[in-house]
Design an enzyme around this catalytic site. Structure first.
Site, short mmCIF file in Angstrom:
data_model
loop_
_atom_site.label_atom_id
_atom_site.label_comp_id
_atom_site.label_asym_id
_atom_site.label_seq_id
_atom_site.Cartn_x
_atom_site.Cartn_y
_atom_site.Cartn_z
CD GLU A 82 -2.73 1.16 2.53
OE1 GLU A 82 -3.64 2.01 2.61
OE2 GLU A 82 -2.54 0.29 3.41
CD GLU A 179 -7.39 2.22 6.25
OE1 GLU A 179 -6.88 1.26 6.85
OE2 GLU A 179 -6.80 2.85 5.36
#
Length: 199
Positions: A82, A179
């Site tokens: 990520e 998120e």
């Protein structure tokens, strides 16, 4: 392994002095994933450590990713990495799509993919729709939050209704993880799904 979160660590995969700890963490992650039924694991690069040159840090990250990708593949689990913005996590090592693609080329594993967090990439580079479309084949997970504020879609500048339709149009088949920090409460904020045609 994320390292010591309470002390500000955000992963250790690029740390030359913690390779053995990282590799032991891969085995633990596989064990956890097998119990939980996970088919995908995210590797956090971490904040770039002081005292090492750029080439050494990059080589450590590449070698650790090679190790993890191979071990995970043998266990039937995909590896994602990520990119995270350097405003929220100053010094985070992996922070743009271009850098992640270059790292992926050096790792040269068919079991390494990108986890594309829309919020982080809006902060770092923008051009979201075109970037996702151009790299769809290597994006295995998408996450979201709006910007600024990292709240739910509809609270900031990102046109999520367009992006959801775009992801459908280009054939994205993976999950979209939410998120974000609710602007008020979780329940009150869930109206964004209907407003953005996400349910």
């Amino acid at each position: 392994p994320a390292g010591d979160w309470a002390k500000g660590e955000r992963g250790i995969a690029c740390h030359p002095d913690r390779v053995e700890e990282f590799r032991a963490g891969v085995d633990k992650a596989i064990a956890y994933a097998q119990v939980l039924g996970n088919t995908q694991i995210n590797c956090l690069a971490g904040i770039r450590p002081q005292g090492y040159d750029c080439a050494t840090v990059e080589q450590t990250f590449v070698e650790n990713l090679k190790f993890a990708a191979e071990k995970l593949q043998a266990a039937g689990i995909k590896l994602v990495m990520e990119m995270i913005n350097t405003r929220d996590i100053p010094g985070f090592y992996l922070n743009t799509t271009k850098q992640a693609l270059a790292i992926r080329d050096k790792v040269a594993s068919s079991n390494l993919f990108l986890q594309y967090d829309i919020y982080h990439m809006q902060v770092m580079e923008g051009d979201l729709a075109r970037t996702v479309e151009a790299n769809l084949a290597v994006i295995n997970h998408v996450q979201l939050a709006d910007n600024p504020g990292r709240n739910e879609p509809g609270t900031g500048e990102i046109n999520y209704r367009f992006l959801f339709e775009h992801l459908d149009r280009i054939g994205y088949q993976g999950w979209i993880g939410c998120e974000y920090k609710p602007a008020t409460t979780t329940a009150a904020g869930l109206g964004w799904m209907k407003a953005h045609n996400a349910i």
